[in-house]
Every structure is written in structure tokens, then in C-alpha cells.
Design an enzyme around this catalytic site. Sequence first.
Site, PDB file in Angstrom:
ATOM      1  N   GLY A 244      40.727  28.964  30.647  1.00  0.00           N
ATOM      2  CA  GLY A 244      39.473  28.330  31.063  1.00  0.00           C
ATOM      3  C   GLY A 244      38.299  28.498  30.117  1.00  0.00           C
ATOM      4  O   GLY A 244      37.422  27.654  30.075  1.00  0.00           O
TER       5      GLY A 244
ATOM      6  N   ASP B 124      34.413  34.793  40.098  1.00  0.00           N
ATOM      7  CA  ASP B 124      34.211  34.589  41.539  1.00  0.00           C
ATOM      8  C   ASP B 124      34.358  35.932  42.240  1.00  0.00           C
ATOM      9  O   ASP B 124      33.435  36.712  42.315  1.00  0.00           O
ATOM     10  CB  ASP B 124      35.229  33.590  42.084  1.00  0.00           C
ATOM     11  CG  ASP B 124      34.720  32.168  42.014  1.00  0.00           C
ATOM     12  OD1 ASP B 124      33.512  31.968  42.151  1.00  0.00           O
ATOM     13  OD2 ASP B 124      35.529  31.252  41.830  1.00  0.00           O
TER      14      ASP B 124
ATOM     15  N   GLY C  76      36.033  38.416  41.243  1.00  0.00           N
ATOM     16  CA  GLY C  76      36.030  39.505  40.270  1.00  0.00           C
ATOM     17  C   GLY C  76      37.341  40.257  40.192  1.00  0.00           C
ATOM     18  O   GLY C  76      37.445  41.272  39.507  1.00  0.00           O
TER      19      GLY C  76
ATOM     20  N   LEU D 154      39.011  40.071  36.535  1.00  0.00           N
ATOM     21  CA  LEU D 154      38.304  40.860  35.523  1.00  0.00           C
ATOM     22  C   LEU D 154      38.356  42.348  35.810  1.00  0.00           C
ATOM     23  O   LEU D 154      38.381  43.154  34.887  1.00  0.00           O
ATOM     24  CB  LEU D 154      36.853  40.414  35.417  1.00  0.00           C
ATOM     25  CG  LEU D 154      36.552  39.376  34.355  1.00  0.00           C
ATOM     26  CD1 LEU D 154      35.060  39.236  34.171  1.00  0.00           C
ATOM     27  CD2 LEU D 154      37.203  39.734  33.030  1.00  0.00           C
TER      28      LEU D 154
HETATM   29  P1  IMP Z   1      38.234  35.738  40.362  1.00  0.00           P
HETATM   30  O1  IMP Z   1      39.304  36.788  40.226  1.00  0.00           O
HETATM   31  O2  IMP Z   1      38.055  35.293  41.785  1.00  0.00           O
HETATM   32  O3  IMP Z   1      36.920  36.191  39.767  1.00  0.00           O
HETATM   33  O4  IMP Z   1      38.781  34.447  39.653  1.00  0.00           O
HETATM   34  C1  IMP Z   1      38.378  34.105  38.411  1.00  0.00           C
HETATM   35  C2  IMP Z   1      39.288  33.066  37.780  1.00  0.00           C
HETATM   36  O5  IMP Z   1      39.734  32.061  38.724  1.00  0.00           O
HETATM   37  C3  IMP Z   1      38.478  32.329  36.750  1.00  0.00           C
HETATM   38  O6  IMP Z   1      38.601  32.942  35.500  1.00  0.00           O
HETATM   39  C4  IMP Z   1      39.046  30.934  36.780  1.00  0.00           C
HETATM   40  O7  IMP Z   1      40.119  30.847  35.869  1.00  0.00           O
HETATM   41  C5  IMP Z   1      39.547  30.764  38.191  1.00  0.00           C
HETATM   42  N1  IMP Z   1      38.537  30.063  39.006  1.00  0.00           N
HETATM   43  C6  IMP Z   1      37.721  30.597  39.923  1.00  0.00           C
HETATM   44  N2  IMP Z   1      36.904  29.675  40.467  1.00  0.00           N
HETATM   45  C7  IMP Z   1      37.194  28.504  39.852  1.00  0.00           C
HETATM   46  C8  IMP Z   1      36.663  27.147  39.966  1.00  0.00           C
HETATM   47  O8  IMP Z   1      35.731  26.820  40.729  1.00  0.00           O
HETATM   48  N3  IMP Z   1      37.245  26.217  39.157  1.00  0.00           N
HETATM   49  C9  IMP Z   1      38.247  26.503  38.282  1.00  0.00           C
HETATM   50  N4  IMP Z   1      38.754  27.753  38.137  1.00  0.00           N
HETATM   51  C10 IMP Z   1      38.239  28.746  38.919  1.00  0.00           C
HETATM   52 MG    MG Z   2      39.724  32.289  33.903  1.00  0.00          MG
END
Ligand code: IMP
Ligand code: MG
Length: 181
Positions: free
Chosen positions: A42, A100, A102, A105
Site C-alpha cells: 500500500g 487503523d 495498529g 505495525l
Molecule cells: P491495521 O492493523 O488495522 O492498522 O491495518 C493496517 C493495514 O490495513 C494498512 O496498512 C492497510 O494495508 C490496510 N488497510 C486498513 N484500512 C484500509 C483502508 O481503508 N483501505 C485500504 N487498506 C486499508
Molecule cells: Mg499496509
Amino acid sequence: MDFTLREIYSPERINREVQRLAREISSDYHGKEITVLVILKGAFIFAADLVRKLTVPVTVDFLEISSYCGMDSTGKTMMVKDVGHPIQGKDVLIVEDIIDQGLCLSVLLQDLSRRNPASLKICTLIDNRKRRTHPIEADYVGIRDVCGFLVGYGLDMDQRYRELPALYEVVPSDKSDDVPH
Ligand code: IMP
Ligand code: MG
């Protein structure tokens, strides 16, 4: 699902935020070399624009985390592709598209900090802190608290729409007042 794409951030707005981030980062890392770690897939477009605006020297490396790492309950890292070079002693800047919950990460940070970089910071184009379930703080944020599911400028829905130059919200058709995409 029928949906339309509603533009929420134009290429010009994105470019302004990337320029601002590049200024902040270049100033903070003055006199140093940054090891930029791009989180695939992404962040590839954001990172490409960002590094070209930096005024400090960089090296660029890539790593890929599986999209289902957030569902992992074992605590294991779900790295699909690791970095090509050791990061020990380096000033590492992680470049991410969106944070989002997290989850992705937080797993990655644990793994990378065990490798003893000189410093480890996070730059994200979009930071949705309201959706956070893991205590991750980004050091550099382009755009804060965007609602909905986003595509474009590197972000995908089922691997599509990464190539769009703006950021769009995916809107189910019955809620949309836009022209179908
Ligand atoms: P987290 O673990 O919830 O922080 O997810 C983060 C990862 O999910 C990001 O690096 C994106 O690759 C993917 N992601 C989260 N939200 C979106 C969105 O609204 N559109 C596209 N990809 C998303
Ligand atoms: Mg990502």
C-alpha cells in the site's frame, strides 16, 4: 456489492501533505542518512513521492506484511517479505499507507526494534487513531481521522484501484449521490 468511489482527497491536497511531511522529516534528520522501510504494497506510491521530496540522503528497502496479520492470535510476525539489508545501527523510518487498529505495525515494531536500529520512527499517510486497538503512535502523519474504507494512491480493495491518483472512499451504491465509477 455495488459501490461508487467518492473522491475525498485530491492529488493536489495529497501532494501538499507529502511536501509538508518531507520538510518536517528532512529537518528532523538533518545531517543523518535515513533508512526508509516501505511497507508493501500500500505505501509504494506514497513512499515514491515522499523520498523524492526529502533533502537528506536515504536508502530504501521494502518489506511486506500479510494482510491477515491483524487476525493472528499467536503473536508471530506475518512477514511475507523481509528487508534485504540489516537495520542495526541505522536511523529507520517506516513508511506506511494507513494505520487503523495498529495491529500490523505493533507486530512489526516489536520485530524491528529487536534488531537494534539507532532509531525507529513511523511515517503514515493516513492515521485513523479513533480505530486504534493497539497503542501505536505515528511520528509523522499526513492526514488524520478519515472515515470509511479508502482506495487510491496505493491503497487497494482486493488489489484494485491502487493506481488512482486521488484518495477515494468506497461508498455502497444506495448511500451514494455520486456518478457511478
Ligand atoms: P491495521 O492493523 O488495522 O492498522 O491495518 C493496517 C493495514 O490495513 C494498512 O496498512 C492497510 O494495508 C490496510 N488497510 C486498513 N484500512 C484500509 C483502508 O481503508 N483501505 C485500504 N487498506 C486499508
Ligand atoms: Mg499496509
